[in-house]
Design an enzyme around this catalytic site. Structure first.
Site, PDB file in Angstrom:
ATOM      1  CG  ASP A   1      -5.068  10.068 -16.884  1.00  0.00           C
ATOM      2  OD1 ASP A   1      -5.780   9.113 -17.262  1.00  0.00           O
ATOM      3  OD2 ASP A   1      -4.641  10.163 -15.721  1.00  0.00           O
TER       4      ASP A   1
ATOM      5  CG  HIS B   1       0.057  10.885 -12.767  1.00  0.00           C
ATOM      6  ND1 HIS B   1      -0.907  11.685 -13.344  1.00  0.00           N
ATOM      7  CD2 HIS B   1       1.058  11.728 -12.383  1.00  0.00           C
ATOM      8  CE1 HIS B   1      -0.502  12.959 -13.311  1.00  0.00           C
ATOM      9  NE2 HIS B   1       0.679  13.005 -12.738  1.00  0.00           N
TER      10      HIS B   1
ATOM     11  CG  HIS C   1      -9.269   7.953 -15.156  1.00  0.00           C
ATOM     12  ND1 HIS C   1      -9.183   7.522 -13.855  1.00  0.00           N
ATOM     13  CD2 HIS C   1      -8.019   8.331 -15.506  1.00  0.00           C
ATOM     14  CE1 HIS C   1      -7.934   7.646 -13.429  1.00  0.00           C
ATOM     15  NE2 HIS C   1      -7.202   8.130 -14.421  1.00  0.00           N
TER      16      HIS C   1
ATOM     17  CG  HIS D   1       0.551   9.552 -17.425  1.00  0.00           C
ATOM     18  ND1 HIS D   1      -0.473   8.795 -17.952  1.00  0.00           N
ATOM     19  CD2 HIS D   1       0.060  10.074 -16.263  1.00  0.00           C
ATOM     20  CE1 HIS D   1      -1.536   8.866 -17.168  1.00  0.00           C
ATOM     21  NE2 HIS D   1      -1.232   9.648 -16.126  1.00  0.00           N
TER      22      HIS D   1
ATOM     23  CG  ASP E   1      -3.994   6.923 -11.561  1.00  0.00           C
ATOM     24  OD1 ASP E   1      -2.955   7.574 -11.774  1.00  0.00           O
ATOM     25  OD2 ASP E   1      -5.102   7.233 -12.063  1.00  0.00           O
ATOM     26  CG  HIS E   2      -2.112   5.937 -15.485  1.00  0.00           C
ATOM     27  ND1 HIS E   2      -2.862   5.838 -16.635  1.00  0.00           N
ATOM     28  CD2 HIS E   2      -2.740   6.859 -14.709  1.00  0.00           C
ATOM     29  CE1 HIS E   2      -3.893   6.661 -16.562  1.00  0.00           C
ATOM     30  NE2 HIS E   2      -3.838   7.300 -15.393  1.00  0.00           N
TER      31      HIS E   2
ATOM     32  CG  HIS F   1      -2.486  14.310 -17.272  1.00  0.00           C
ATOM     33  ND1 HIS F   1      -3.452  14.844 -16.452  1.00  0.00           N
ATOM     34  CD2 HIS F   1      -2.119  13.121 -16.709  1.00  0.00           C
ATOM     35  CE1 HIS F   1      -3.660  14.021 -15.431  1.00  0.00           C
ATOM     36  NE2 HIS F   1      -2.869  12.971 -15.562  1.00  0.00           N
TER      37      HIS F   1
END
Length: 340
Positions: A206, A93, A244, A91, A95-96, A160
């Protein structure tokens, strides 16, 4: 419940090109998953037919999932004579996906220096705006990587984010030839007999966490519940590679929601011991998640009293004792977790 020592660790997953799955820590609590061949010879097909000087070991190709940060990946590649053969994104975001631009520059340099055969393809969800994606994919698409040699079926798991995806690797059957039957659809199906040394795996970003699930930033409770159902339909032996290290926090909420769950109590002790030893709590298995994850059993009778009490506290009054639909229970459970 098995002892802590039996919590899944990286295992080989392909009968013809064995590899390990390595969790690379990033930021405060992210994991970047690295699929690392056990033998450099496993990825020779990725290279042009050129001579290699005697005594020179050709770099090995690694597939990476959700590299939100470039530095740890580049350090791993440098330390292990490796290059990136493919990048899988779940996805949009940061942090990915945030590390991808720098990794592609690094890959270009490796190609120019003869340390990589090509720049890696970048797979990601077709329904999300990720500038670095070269191969947009959606549910049912089969992604094939060259090094290590592996096949993933994409599963749509929105909730998410609006078009979040997961990558399911069916693993190998326990047949004589070790071949892995392909999944029948985007959700994946279980082989008739699972070879426990080559288990199925899902890289779920996530959406599904160990003992939890992702927040609803762009999707609806109905979407997230349907996505969790798709993942929960995978084989019991499936290793859950979430992105995570949220497990201890998730367990604290789960125990508030489901205090009499003996499996959850045992898992809590195991997870605490793993973290105390500096070890990841993931991957878990779907078999474990079905027993301890409250979001996979939101409408379980054992959870209902605590959920109604939490709802009453939020509403500052009595809550109807009438039947609650599975979706309503999930919606209220997710809302409770958001304010927990």
């Amino acid at each position: 419940m098995p002892p802590a020592s039996s919590i899944p660790s990286p295992l080989s997953t392909d009968a013809d090109a064995r590899f390990d799955v390595v969790p690379l820590p990033a930021f405060n609590d992210n994991y970047i998953w690295m699929l690392v061949p056990r033998s450099p010879s496993a990825d020779l097909s990725a290279w042009p037919a050129v001579e290699v000087a005697p005594g020179v070991q050709r770099p090995v190709g690694i597939t990476v999932v959700d590299p939100g940060q470039a530095a740890p990946v580049m350090a791993y590649l440098d330390a292990n004579n490796a290059y990136l053969s493919a990048i899988l994104l779940t996805h949009h975001h940061a942090d990915h996906v945030g590390g991808v631009p720098e990794l592609l520059v690094f890959a270009e340099q490796q190609v120019q220096e003869g340390q990589a055969p090509s720049v890696p393809p970048v797979y990601g969800p077709v329904g999300e705006d990720i500038a670095t994606v070269t191969h947009p994919v959606s549910g049912g698409t089969v992604v094939e990587t060259v090094s290590p040699r592996a096949h993933f079926t994409v599963i749509d798991v929105p909730g998410h984010t609006r078009a979040h995806i997961a990558y399911f690797m069916a693993g190998a059957s326990a047949s004589a030839d070790g071949a892995a039957p392909p999944p029948a659809d985007g959700a994946g199906t279980a082989p008739a007999s699972i070879d426990q040394n080559q288990p199925p795996r899902v890289f779920c970003g996530d959406t599904l966490f160990a003992t939890g699930c992702g927040r609803l930033f762009e999707g609806t409770p109905a979407q997230m519940l349907a996505s969790l159902d798709r993942l929960a339909a995978l084989p019991d032996a499936t290793l859950v590679h979430c992105a995570h290290e949220y497990t201890l926090s998730n367990i604290r909420f789960a125990r508030a929601a489901d205090p009499e769950n003996a499996d959850l109590s045992a898992w809590s002790e195991q997870a605490e011991a793993l973290r105390a030893a500096g070890r990841p709590t993931v991957p878990t298995t779907l078999a474990l998640e079905r027993r301890v994850n409250p979001f996979l059993r939101a409408d379980a009778p054992a959870i209902a009293p605590q959920l109604r009490a939490a709802m009453a506290g939020q509403a500052h009054g009595a809550v109807s004792e009438g039947p609650m639909s599975r979706l309503a229970a999930f919606t209220q459970l997710r809302a409770w977790k958001d304010r927990f």
